[in-house]
Scaffold this active site. Structure first.
Site, PDB file in Angstrom:
ATOM      1  N   ASN A   9      49.225  46.003  46.478  1.00  0.00           N
ATOM      2  CA  ASN A   9      48.554  45.354  45.347  1.00  0.00           C
ATOM      3  C   ASN A   9      48.858  46.223  44.131  1.00  0.00           C
ATOM      4  O   ASN A   9      48.251  47.274  43.952  1.00  0.00           O
ATOM      5  CB  ASN A   9      47.046  45.268  45.610  1.00  0.00           C
ATOM      6  CG  ASN A   9      46.281  44.742  44.402  1.00  0.00           C
ATOM      7  OD1 ASN A   9      46.885  44.255  43.442  1.00  0.00           O
ATOM      8  ND2 ASN A   9      44.966  44.842  44.443  1.00  0.00           N
ATOM      9  N   LYS A  11      48.305  45.735  41.096  1.00  0.00           N
ATOM     10  CA  LYS A  11      47.305  45.646  40.015  1.00  0.00           C
ATOM     11  C   LYS A  11      48.026  45.480  38.668  1.00  0.00           C
ATOM     12  O   LYS A  11      49.051  44.809  38.604  1.00  0.00           O
ATOM     13  CB  LYS A  11      46.362  46.857  40.060  1.00  0.00           C
ATOM     14  CG  LYS A  11      45.762  47.058  41.465  1.00  0.00           C
ATOM     15  CD  LYS A  11      44.652  48.059  41.537  1.00  0.00           C
ATOM     16  CE  LYS A  11      44.126  48.132  42.970  1.00  0.00           C
ATOM     17  NZ  LYS A  11      42.995  49.030  43.131  1.00  0.00           N
ATOM     18  N   HIS A  96      39.092  40.384  44.948  1.00  0.00           N
ATOM     19  CA  HIS A  96      39.171  41.836  44.799  1.00  0.00           C
ATOM     20  C   HIS A  96      37.943  42.331  44.034  1.00  0.00           C
ATOM     21  O   HIS A  96      37.488  41.674  43.094  1.00  0.00           O
ATOM     22  CB  HIS A  96      40.463  42.233  44.076  1.00  0.00           C
ATOM     23  CG  HIS A  96      40.746  43.691  44.223  1.00  0.00           C
ATOM     24  ND1 HIS A  96      40.091  44.649  43.489  1.00  0.00           N
ATOM     25  CD2 HIS A  96      41.580  44.362  45.057  1.00  0.00           C
ATOM     26  CE1 HIS A  96      40.512  45.850  43.858  1.00  0.00           C
ATOM     27  NE2 HIS A  96      41.418  45.705  44.811  1.00  0.00           N
ATOM     28  N   GLU A  98      37.644  44.476  41.832  1.00  0.00           N
ATOM     29  CA  GLU A  98      37.877  44.620  40.386  1.00  0.00           C
ATOM     30  C   GLU A  98      37.688  43.279  39.682  1.00  0.00           C
ATOM     31  O   GLU A  98      37.197  43.217  38.551  1.00  0.00           O
ATOM     32  CB  GLU A  98      39.284  45.196  40.149  1.00  0.00           C
ATOM     33  CG  GLU A  98      39.331  46.677  40.535  1.00  0.00           C
ATOM     34  CD  GLU A  98      40.674  47.192  40.983  1.00  0.00           C
ATOM     35  OE1 GLU A  98      41.706  46.525  40.744  1.00  0.00           O
ATOM     36  OE2 GLU A  98      40.704  48.277  41.590  1.00  0.00           O
ATOM     37  N   GLU A 168      37.614  46.339  51.723  1.00  0.00           N
ATOM     38  CA  GLU A 168      37.883  47.389  50.740  1.00  0.00           C
ATOM     39  C   GLU A 168      36.564  47.954  50.212  1.00  0.00           C
ATOM     40  O   GLU A 168      35.990  47.385  49.264  1.00  0.00           O
ATOM     41  CB  GLU A 168      38.685  46.819  49.566  1.00  0.00           C
ATOM     42  CG  GLU A 168      40.020  46.234  49.971  1.00  0.00           C
ATOM     43  CD  GLU A 168      41.025  46.260  48.831  1.00  0.00           C
ATOM     44  OE1 GLU A 168      42.137  46.716  49.067  1.00  0.00           O
ATOM     45  OE2 GLU A 168      40.680  45.848  47.698  1.00  0.00           O
ATOM     46  N   GLY A 174      40.860  53.801  44.761  1.00  0.00           N
ATOM     47  CA  GLY A 174      41.371  54.618  43.666  1.00  0.00           C
ATOM     48  C   GLY A 174      40.652  55.947  43.500  1.00  0.00           C
ATOM     49  O   GLY A 174      40.854  56.649  42.513  1.00  0.00           O
ATOM     50  N   SER A 214      42.329  53.877  49.038  1.00  0.00           N
ATOM     51  CA  SER A 214      42.960  55.193  49.174  1.00  0.00           C
ATOM     52  C   SER A 214      43.713  55.353  50.499  1.00  0.00           C
ATOM     53  O   SER A 214      43.742  56.433  51.088  1.00  0.00           O
ATOM     54  CB  SER A 214      41.937  56.319  49.005  1.00  0.00           C
ATOM     55  OG  SER A 214      41.358  56.258  47.711  1.00  0.00           O
TER      56      SER A 214
HETATM   57  P1  13P Z   1      43.943  52.237  46.169  1.00  0.00           P
HETATM   58  O1  13P Z   1      44.877  52.209  47.349  1.00  0.00           O
HETATM   59  O2  13P Z   1      44.592  52.684  44.910  1.00  0.00           O
HETATM   60  O3  13P Z   1      42.674  52.971  46.488  1.00  0.00           O
HETATM   61  O4  13P Z   1      43.512  50.713  45.895  1.00  0.00           O
HETATM   62  C1  13P Z   1      43.117  49.920  46.947  1.00  0.00           C
HETATM   63  C2  13P Z   1      43.017  48.528  46.490  1.00  0.00           C
HETATM   64  O5  13P Z   1      42.190  48.197  45.651  1.00  0.00           O
HETATM   65  C3  13P Z   1      43.963  47.554  47.033  1.00  0.00           C
HETATM   66  O6  13P Z   1      43.621  46.255  46.687  1.00  0.00           O
END
Ligand code: 13P
Length: 251
Positions: A9, A11, A96, A98, A168, A174, A214
Site C-alpha cells: 500500500n 499510500k 483503511h 487513515e 491493521e 507507521g 510495521s
Molecule cells: P506500515 O507498514 O508503514 O506500518 O503501514 C501499514 C499500512 O497501513 C498498510 O496499509
C-alpha cells in the site's frame, strides 16, 4: 484453499515515474523468484494505475487505494469503482484506518463502497483494526467485529469469496511498533471465527486474512508462520523493492 498474499500500500507516495520504476523493480524480482508461495499485489494511487498496469506482468496484481461511494455523476474529484476496474486493476483497498480517521469514512459508507467495488468486478482488501485506546480499554474485539459485520455481513457467501480482510492495528501503522505474532494471531483467529459463525467453516477457511502494521523483512517470517496469518498489507516497506521482496520471500 486460501491464497497467501503480500500487498503493498504505497499510500500518497511516489510520482508516476517513480512509481513505474518501483513497480518494474518489484515485477522483475517477482518474475526472477523461483517458487513464490504468495500472490504479490501493489496498491498505488489513482494517478498511477494505468501506467503501473503497463509496467507489471500478469504474475502481479494491482490495487487502488480507495474508490468513491457513488456509482457515477457530479462528484468532482472522485474516482468510481468502475473507473478503477477500467484501468485493469484487480483489487481496491477499502476501510483503511487513515481513510476512516482523516476522511470520516463510516461503516455504512464502506458498505456502499464494498458493494460498488464488487459490482464493478473488483476484489476488495477490507481493512479493520483498533486504536491504542480501544485496545487498552479491552474493546478491540468488539471494534473489529463491528467493522467487519457492519460493512461486509450483508454479502452472500459467493461475494464474501471476493473479499480479503486485512487486520491493521492503528497503533502499529507507521510507528515501528508491530503487533507480536501472538497478538496478531489472536485477532486473526477471532476474525476467522466470526466468519465461520456467519458463513460456515468453508468460507472462513477460504478467506485470506492479512496483517498490516510495521511489517518488514525482519518480522514477516514470524508473523506469516502463524496459522491464521495469510500474508501482509505493507506500507513503508513496500516503497523499496528490496524490502518488499524481503517480505514476499518470507513465506
Ligand atoms: P506500515 O507498514 O508503514 O506500518 O503501514 C501499514 C499500512 O497501513 C498498510 O496499509
Amino acid at each position: 484453499m486460501r491464497k497467501n498474499i503480500v500487498a503493498g500500500n504505497w499510500k500518497m507516495n511516489t510520482t508516476v515515474p517513480e512509481g513505474v520504476q518501483l513497480a518494474k523493480e518489484v515485477c522483475e524480482a517477482v518474475c526472477a523468484a523461483q517458487d513464490l508461495k504468495c500472490d504479490v499485489i501493489v496498491g498505488v494511487p489513482f494517478t498511477h494505475l494505468c501506467a503501473v498496469k503497463g509496467a507489471i506482468c500478469e504474475k502481479m496484481g494491482l490495487a487502488a487505494e480507495n474508490c468513491a461511494d457513488h456509482e457515477k455523476g457530479a462528484y468532482t474529484g472522485e474516482v468510481s469503482a468502475a473507473m478503477v476496474a477500467s484501468t485493469g486493476a484487480d483489487y481496491v483497498i477499502l476501510g483503511h484506518s487513515e481513510r476512516r480517521g482523516y476522511y470520516n469514512e463510516s461503516i455504512e459508507m464502506l458498505k456502499t463502497k464494498v458493494d460498488l467495488a464488487l459490482a464493478a468486478g473488483l476484489k476488495v482488501i477490507f481493512c479493520c483494526g483498533e486504536s491504542l485506546d480501544e485496545r487498552k480499554a479491552g474493546t478491540h474485539f468488539d471494534v473489529i467485529k463491528n467493522e467487519i459485520a457492519g460493512s461486509l455481513f450483508h454479502l452472500d457467501a459467493e461475494a464474501m469469496g471476493r473479499i480479503v480482510i486485512a487486520y491493521e492495528p492503528i497503533w502499529a501503522i507507521g510507528t515501528g511498533e508491530t503487533a507480536t505474532a501472538d497478538q496478531a494471531q489472536e485477532i486473526h483467529k477471532f476474525i476467522r471465527g466470526i466468519l465461520a459463525e456467519k458463513y460456515g467453516a468453508q468460507v472462513a477457511d477460504d478467506t485470506t486474512i492479512l496483517y498490516g502494521g510495521s511489517c518488514k523483512p525482519s518480522n514477516a517470517r514470524e508473523l506469516f508462520a502463524m496459522p491464521d496469518i495469510d500474508g501482509g498489507l505493507i506500507g513503508g516497506a513496500s516503497l523499496k523493492a528490496a524490502d518488499f521482496m524481503g517480505i514476499v520471500t518470507a513465506f
